[in-house]
Motif scaffolding. Structure first.
Motif, PDB file in Angstrom:
ATOM      1  N   ASP A 297      20.907 -15.162  10.111  1.00  0.00           N
ATOM      2  CA  ASP A 297      21.375 -15.324   8.736  1.00  0.00           C
ATOM      3  C   ASP A 297      22.846 -14.939   8.600  1.00  0.00           C
ATOM      4  O   ASP A 297      23.608 -15.573   7.862  1.00  0.00           O
ATOM      5  CB  ASP A 297      20.519 -14.485   7.789  1.00  0.00           C
ATOM      6  CG  ASP A 297      19.116 -15.042   7.608  1.00  0.00           C
ATOM      7  OD1 ASP A 297      18.874 -16.189   8.049  1.00  0.00           O
ATOM      8  OD2 ASP A 297      18.253 -14.344   7.036  1.00  0.00           O
ATOM      9  N   LEU A 298      23.269 -13.891   9.310  1.00  0.00           N
ATOM     10  CA  LEU A 298      24.678 -13.498   9.274  1.00  0.00           C
ATOM     11  C   LEU A 298      25.563 -14.569   9.916  1.00  0.00           C
ATOM     12  O   LEU A 298      26.685 -14.806   9.465  1.00  0.00           O
ATOM     13  CB  LEU A 298      24.867 -12.160   9.996  1.00  0.00           C
ATOM     14  CG  LEU A 298      24.241 -10.945   9.304  1.00  0.00           C
ATOM     15  CD1 LEU A 298      24.397  -9.701  10.174  1.00  0.00           C
ATOM     16  CD2 LEU A 298      24.870 -10.716   7.928  1.00  0.00           C
ATOM     17  N   VAL A 299      25.055 -15.222  10.950  1.00  0.00           N
ATOM     18  CA  VAL A 299      25.794 -16.319  11.572  1.00  0.00           C
ATOM     19  C   VAL A 299      25.936 -17.472  10.584  1.00  0.00           C
ATOM     20  O   VAL A 299      26.989 -18.119  10.492  1.00  0.00           O
ATOM     21  CB  VAL A 299      25.097 -16.782  12.866  1.00  0.00           C
ATOM     22  CG1 VAL A 299      25.740 -18.051  13.405  1.00  0.00           C
ATOM     23  CG2 VAL A 299      25.158 -15.676  13.919  1.00  0.00           C
ATOM     24  N   PHE A 300      24.882 -17.749   9.810  1.00  0.00           N
ATOM     25  CA  PHE A 300      24.960 -18.780   8.777  1.00  0.00           C
ATOM     26  C   PHE A 300      26.020 -18.423   7.727  1.00  0.00           C
ATOM     27  O   PHE A 300      26.702 -19.308   7.201  1.00  0.00           O
ATOM     28  CB  PHE A 300      23.602 -18.948   8.094  1.00  0.00           C
ATOM     29  CG  PHE A 300      22.615 -19.756   8.881  1.00  0.00           C
ATOM     30  CD1 PHE A 300      22.980 -20.953   9.485  1.00  0.00           C
ATOM     31  CD2 PHE A 300      21.305 -19.322   9.024  1.00  0.00           C
ATOM     32  CE1 PHE A 300      22.071 -21.702  10.217  1.00  0.00           C
ATOM     33  CE2 PHE A 300      20.381 -20.069   9.740  1.00  0.00           C
ATOM     34  CZ  PHE A 300      20.765 -21.260  10.340  1.00  0.00           C
ATOM     35  N   VAL A 301      26.164 -17.144   7.414  1.00  0.00           N
ATOM     36  CA  VAL A 301      27.192 -16.708   6.463  1.00  0.00           C
ATOM     37  C   VAL A 301      28.585 -17.043   7.001  1.00  0.00           C
ATOM     38  O   VAL A 301      29.457 -17.515   6.271  1.00  0.00           O
ATOM     39  CB  VAL A 301      27.076 -15.190   6.185  1.00  0.00           C
ATOM     40  CG1 VAL A 301      28.274 -14.700   5.375  1.00  0.00           C
ATOM     41  CG2 VAL A 301      25.785 -14.888   5.436  1.00  0.00           C
TER      42      VAL A 301
ATOM     43  N   SER B  13      19.428 -21.444  16.206  1.00  0.00           N
ATOM     44  CA  SER B  13      18.733 -20.963  17.397  1.00  0.00           C
ATOM     45  C   SER B  13      18.117 -19.589  17.172  1.00  0.00           C
ATOM     46  O   SER B  13      17.292 -19.138  17.984  1.00  0.00           O
ATOM     47  CB  SER B  13      19.708 -20.901  18.589  1.00  0.00           C
ATOM     48  OG  SER B  13      20.669 -19.871  18.415  1.00  0.00           O
ATOM     49  N   LEU B  14      18.476 -18.925  16.078  1.00  0.00           N
ATOM     50  CA  LEU B  14      17.996 -17.568  15.812  1.00  0.00           C
ATOM     51  C   LEU B  14      17.080 -17.476  14.594  1.00  0.00           C
ATOM     52  O   LEU B  14      16.151 -16.658  14.575  1.00  0.00           O
ATOM     53  CB  LEU B  14      19.190 -16.621  15.604  1.00  0.00           C
ATOM     54  CG  LEU B  14      20.156 -16.461  16.777  1.00  0.00           C
ATOM     55  CD1 LEU B  14      21.395 -15.707  16.331  1.00  0.00           C
ATOM     56  CD2 LEU B  14      19.474 -15.744  17.935  1.00  0.00           C
ATOM     57  N   ALA B  15      17.341 -18.303  13.583  1.00  0.00           N
ATOM     58  CA  ALA B  15      16.630 -18.193  12.305  1.00  0.00           C
ATOM     59  C   ALA B  15      16.018 -19.537  11.921  1.00  0.00           C
ATOM     60  O   ALA B  15      16.411 -20.582  12.457  1.00  0.00           O
ATOM     61  CB  ALA B  15      17.592 -17.713  11.212  1.00  0.00           C
ATOM     62  N   PRO B  16      15.053 -19.540  10.996  1.00  0.00           N
ATOM     63  CA  PRO B  16      14.454 -20.802  10.542  1.00  0.00           C
ATOM     64  C   PRO B  16      15.478 -21.721   9.891  1.00  0.00           C
ATOM     65  O   PRO B  16      16.480 -21.268   9.331  1.00  0.00           O
ATOM     66  CB  PRO B  16      13.402 -20.344   9.517  1.00  0.00           C
ATOM     67  CG  PRO B  16      13.105 -18.923   9.874  1.00  0.00           C
ATOM     68  CD  PRO B  16      14.392 -18.364  10.392  1.00  0.00           C
ATOM     69  N   ALA B  17      15.204 -23.011   9.948  1.00  0.00           N
ATOM     70  CA  ALA B  17      16.088 -23.987   9.313  1.00  0.00           C
ATOM     71  C   ALA B  17      16.163 -23.764   7.807  1.00  0.00           C
ATOM     72  O   ALA B  17      17.201 -24.015   7.185  1.00  0.00           O
ATOM     73  CB  ALA B  17      15.601 -25.409   9.612  1.00  0.00           C
ATOM     74  N   LEU B  18      15.061 -23.280   7.210  1.00  0.00           N
ATOM     75  CA  LEU B  18      15.056 -23.006   5.774  1.00  0.00           C
ATOM     76  C   LEU B  18      16.121 -21.988   5.393  1.00  0.00           C
ATOM     77  O   LEU B  18      16.757 -22.097   4.344  1.00  0.00           O
ATOM     78  CB  LEU B  18      13.676 -22.497   5.339  1.00  0.00           C
ATOM     79  CG  LEU B  18      12.614 -23.555   5.028  1.00  0.00           C
ATOM     80  CD1 LEU B  18      11.269 -22.891   4.768  1.00  0.00           C
ATOM     81  CD2 LEU B  18      13.029 -24.385   3.835  1.00  0.00           C
ATOM     82  N   ASP B  19      16.326 -20.971   6.212  1.00  0.00           N
ATOM     83  CA  ASP B  19      17.340 -19.955   5.927  1.00  0.00           C
ATOM     84  C   ASP B  19      18.727 -20.584   5.847  1.00  0.00           C
ATOM     85  O   ASP B  19      19.507 -20.306   4.944  1.00  0.00           O
ATOM     86  CB  ASP B  19      17.332 -18.869   7.006  1.00  0.00           C
ATOM     87  CG  ASP B  19      16.139 -17.943   6.889  1.00  0.00           C
ATOM     88  OD1 ASP B  19      15.155 -18.331   6.226  1.00  0.00           O
ATOM     89  OD2 ASP B  19      16.187 -16.842   7.456  1.00  0.00           O
TER      90      ASP B  19
END
Length: 324
Positions: free
Chosen positions: A166-170, A101-107
């Motif tokens: 990106d930090l959430v993905f981490v 919801s915050l960053a591109p799917a590619l990230d």
């Protein structure tokens, strides 16, 4: 003669777990673009709940239909499967959909599959449960370097919103690494279908609880048809099928080897995000993807390569004791 006949038959089962994991990685790669479409139509908590609520129900039905082919796992194993499901389904997908919801799917398709093997290997080494050769460590570092190249090539928005995503993905990658490690011990001697059904159902229930407060925020009558189609796809493919195949693969390979294979997810994730979301893909990103694949291959085969290199060469007349 007997040895020559039996060796080809033994090779197929050895490859089967990796084939299961490869199918899983394709499904996981497709989930980034598909989930991004759903997040655009409703809150990320509700998107996660619909995906895994539906997937959990599907797995429970499948386990009931195939009841005669799969023995019950017992109350204790069911509890353990549920606890792991709260980590690998609830926690991971909360961060997964929040990041989308915050960053591109590619990230997400780069950060999650690249960091998960690194965090898994580091944890296993710290716990002294696995040993890593220099080749395997080098492979992980090369894979990480490829991810950096990919992200440098992505460019685009550098706002705080994308950084937060990106930090959430981490955080999601950390949850998946822990999930992979715990699942290995959980699966010992357990039927994968029932184990997957229990874990996904409990994890999906956890997501439903998290999503309940957002139900009134969804304009259900305005949710477009493509969003519902993606919800169905996510429940069937990247959830029910993918998690079942992932459990099957984890029974026969180490957790770090399984998560190292997630280096292939960026390829599939990039493909689906480029084709269906029209997200950017440059030559630099392609170079980073190739480097990541090279690193993943070295990381998976590193120990084998080291063992072959260290094996002493024998003279023509030397003898070797063969252990069957």
């Amino acid at each position: 003669m007997t040895s020559d006949v039996t060796r080809p038959a033994a090779a197929a089962p050895a490859a089967a777990p990796y084939l299961n994991l490869l199918v899983t990685m394709v499904m996981f790669g497709s989930a980034f673009a598909s989930s991004k479409e759903v997040v655009g139509a409703m809150p990320h908590q509700m998107a996660a709940a619909l995906r895994f609520g539906g997937g959990g129900v599907l797995l429970i039905v499948l386990a009931a239909v195939l009841r005669g082919r799969s023995a019950p796992i017992g109350r204790s194993a069911a509890v353990r499967a549920g606890l792991v499901g709260l980590l690998g389904v609830s926690a991971y997908n909360f961060f997964f959909f929040w990041g989308l919801s915050l960053a591109p799917a590619l990230d997400g398709s780069i950060i999650v599959p690249v960091l998960s093997p690194i965090l898994t290997t580091a944890t296993l080494l710290a716990l002294r449960r696995e040993k890593a050769s220099w080749a395997r460590v080098a492979g992980l570092l090369i894979g990480l370097a490829g991810a950096v190249v990919f992200l440098l090539g992505a460019g685009g928005d550098t706002s705080g919103k994308r950084l937060l995503g990106d930090l959430v993905f981490v955080a999601g990658a950390a949850c998946w690494a822990a999930y992979s490690i715990l699942s290995k011990s959980l699966l010992a001697g357990l039927p994968p279908l029932r184990t997957t059904a229990w874990g996904t159902a409990v994890g999906g229930l956890g997501l439903v609880v998290l999503a309940a407060p957002t139900a009134d925020d969804v304009a259900w009558s305005s949710v477009p048809g493509p969003a519902w189609a993606n919800v169905v796809f996510l429940a069937v493919g990247p959830t029910a099928i993918a998690y079942l195949f992932y459990y099957r693969g984890l029974r026969d390979v180490s957790p770090s080897a399984a998560t190292v294979m997630m280096f292939t997810v960026p390829v599939f994730g990039t493909f689906f995000s480029t084709v269906f979301l029209d997200e950017s893909f440059t030559g630099v990103q392609l170079s980073g993807t190739v480097v990541m694949l090279a690193g993943a291959l070295l990381a998976v085969l590193g120990n084998t390569l080291v063992e072959r290199t260290a094996q002493p060469r024998l003279s023509p007349g030397a003898q070797v004791d063969e252990v069957s």
